[in-house]
Scaffold this active site. Structure first.
Site, PDB file in Angstrom:
ATOM      1  N   GLY A  46       0.833  -1.192   0.000  1.00  0.00           N
ATOM      2  CA  GLY A  46       0.000   0.000   0.000  1.00  0.00           C
ATOM      3  C   GLY A  46       0.869   1.243   0.000  1.00  0.00           C
ATOM      4  O   GLY A  46       2.001   1.219   0.495  1.00  0.00           O
ATOM      5  N   GLN A  51       2.945   9.907   1.228  1.00  0.00           N
ATOM      6  CA  GLN A  51       4.251   9.280   1.434  1.00  0.00           C
ATOM      7  C   GLN A  51       5.257   9.619   0.342  1.00  0.00           C
ATOM      8  O   GLN A  51       6.457   9.463   0.538  1.00  0.00           O
ATOM      9  CB  GLN A  51       4.109   7.761   1.513  1.00  0.00           C
ATOM     10  CG  GLN A  51       3.364   7.282   2.743  1.00  0.00           C
ATOM     11  CD  GLN A  51       3.191   5.787   2.699  1.00  0.00           C
ATOM     12  OE1 GLN A  51       2.198   5.290   2.193  1.00  0.00           O
ATOM     13  NE2 GLN A  51       4.177   5.074   3.224  1.00  0.00           N
ATOM     14  N   CYS A  92       5.548  -0.231   7.401  1.00  0.00           N
ATOM     15  CA  CYS A  92       5.280   0.937   6.563  1.00  0.00           C
ATOM     16  C   CYS A  92       6.524   1.286   5.757  1.00  0.00           C
ATOM     17  O   CYS A  92       7.632   1.267   6.291  1.00  0.00           O
ATOM     18  CB  CYS A  92       4.880   2.108   7.456  1.00  0.00           C
ATOM     19  SG  CYS A  92       4.457   3.617   6.563  1.00  0.00           S
ATOM     20  N   LEU A  93       6.320   1.618   4.485  1.00  0.00           N
ATOM     21  CA  LEU A  93       7.441   2.039   3.655  1.00  0.00           C
ATOM     22  C   LEU A  93       8.086   3.319   4.185  1.00  0.00           C
ATOM     23  O   LEU A  93       9.258   3.570   3.935  1.00  0.00           O
ATOM     24  CB  LEU A  93       6.989   2.244   2.204  1.00  0.00           C
ATOM     25  CG  LEU A  93       6.486   0.990   1.483  1.00  0.00           C
ATOM     26  CD1 LEU A  93       6.007   1.340   0.082  1.00  0.00           C
ATOM     27  CD2 LEU A  93       7.552  -0.087   1.445  1.00  0.00           C
ATOM     28  N   HIS A 134      -4.720   1.982   7.308  1.00  0.00           N
ATOM     29  CA  HIS A 134      -3.341   2.459   7.467  1.00  0.00           C
ATOM     30  C   HIS A 134      -3.063   3.580   6.463  1.00  0.00           C
ATOM     31  O   HIS A 134      -2.514   4.632   6.820  1.00  0.00           O
ATOM     32  CB  HIS A 134      -2.390   1.270   7.253  1.00  0.00           C
ATOM     33  CG  HIS A 134      -0.942   1.615   7.270  1.00  0.00           C
ATOM     34  ND1 HIS A 134      -0.114   1.250   8.303  1.00  0.00           N
ATOM     35  CD2 HIS A 134      -0.161   2.271   6.375  1.00  0.00           C
ATOM     36  CE1 HIS A 134       1.111   1.675   8.036  1.00  0.00           C
ATOM     37  NE2 HIS A 134       1.104   2.291   6.872  1.00  0.00           N
ATOM     38  N   GLU A 135      -3.440   3.366   5.199  1.00  0.00           N
ATOM     39  CA  GLU A 135      -3.167   4.359   4.161  1.00  0.00           C
ATOM     40  C   GLU A 135      -4.030   5.605   4.326  1.00  0.00           C
ATOM     41  O   GLU A 135      -3.558   6.723   4.093  1.00  0.00           O
ATOM     42  CB  GLU A 135      -3.345   3.743   2.765  1.00  0.00           C
ATOM     43  CG  GLU A 135      -2.441   2.558   2.465  1.00  0.00           C
ATOM     44  CD  GLU A 135      -0.960   2.791   2.695  1.00  0.00           C
ATOM     45  OE1 GLU A 135      -0.493   3.951   2.614  1.00  0.00           O
ATOM     46  OE2 GLU A 135      -0.245   1.810   2.969  1.00  0.00           O
ATOM     47  N   HIS A 138      -2.417   7.948   6.600  1.00  0.00           N
ATOM     48  CA  HIS A 138      -1.384   8.783   5.961  1.00  0.00           C
ATOM     49  C   HIS A 138      -1.998  10.042   5.369  1.00  0.00           C
ATOM     50  O   HIS A 138      -1.411  11.119   5.467  1.00  0.00           O
ATOM     51  CB  HIS A 138      -0.670   8.009   4.847  1.00  0.00           C
ATOM     52  CG  HIS A 138       0.421   7.113   5.328  1.00  0.00           C
ATOM     53  ND1 HIS A 138       1.542   7.564   5.973  1.00  0.00           N
ATOM     54  CD2 HIS A 138       0.561   5.771   5.222  1.00  0.00           C
ATOM     55  CE1 HIS A 138       2.326   6.548   6.263  1.00  0.00           C
ATOM     56  NE2 HIS A 138       1.750   5.440   5.821  1.00  0.00           N
TER      57      HIS A 138
END
Length: 168
Positions: A46, A51, A92-93, A134-135, A138
């Protein structure tokens, strides 16, 4: 398509609240394509536009093993369908190398636009539901480390800052 630079915690740009997309046009579709390329290359499941320092309400997700089920959520709206919570170890990235258990609503409804600007609604479960939440966090300037204790969050921040200095 192009690989985009993924911001890493504690970069303050990750705290920017994303703006709604007014028109889903070719420029938005290019962002979506670049986000997918970046997410798959990372590799991740994701990615939110925030991000990659694009502060618009765009999310790309693919939780399939074969990376062949891409999902796009533009201007997503989420609703928890009940109070049951589900705990999942999230990564997470933007917080590379760290995983923490986060509790989130187990049953949700999500309304969004797809890459063509068409409205849709889904009621995801399991990993997909977790990933969407989660996204969406962000897009609101929130990270999964905000769900852990301040002491643990500070320890993660210091380790990542040390890694950033070592790479510079």
């Amino acid at each position: 398509m192009a690989l985009l630079n993924v911001l890493e915690f504690p970069d303050p740009r990750l705290r920017t609240v994303a703006e709604p997309v007014k028109d889903v046009d070719d420029s938005v579709r290019k962002i979506v394509d670049d986000m997918f390329e970046t997410m798959y290359d990372a590799p991740g499941i994701g990615l939110a536009a925030t991000q990659v320092n694009i502060h618009r309400q765009i999310i790309v997700i693919d939780v399939s093993e074969e990376q062949n089920e891409p999902l796009v959520f533009i201007n997503p709206e989420i609703h928890a369908d009940d109070e049951e919570l589900y705990s999942y170890d999230e990564g997470c990235l933007s917080v590379p190398g760290f995983y923490e258990s986060v509790e989130r609503p187990a049953h949700i409804t999500v309304k969004a636009l797809n890459r063509d600007g068409e409205a849709f609604e889904i009621q995801p479960e399991g990993l997909l539901a977790v990933c969407i939440q989660h996204e969406i966090d962000h897009l609101k300037g929130k990270l999964f480390v905000d769900y852990v204790s301040p002491m643990k969050r500070n320890r993660i921040r210091k380790k990542l800052e040390k890694q950033h200095r070592a790479r510079a």
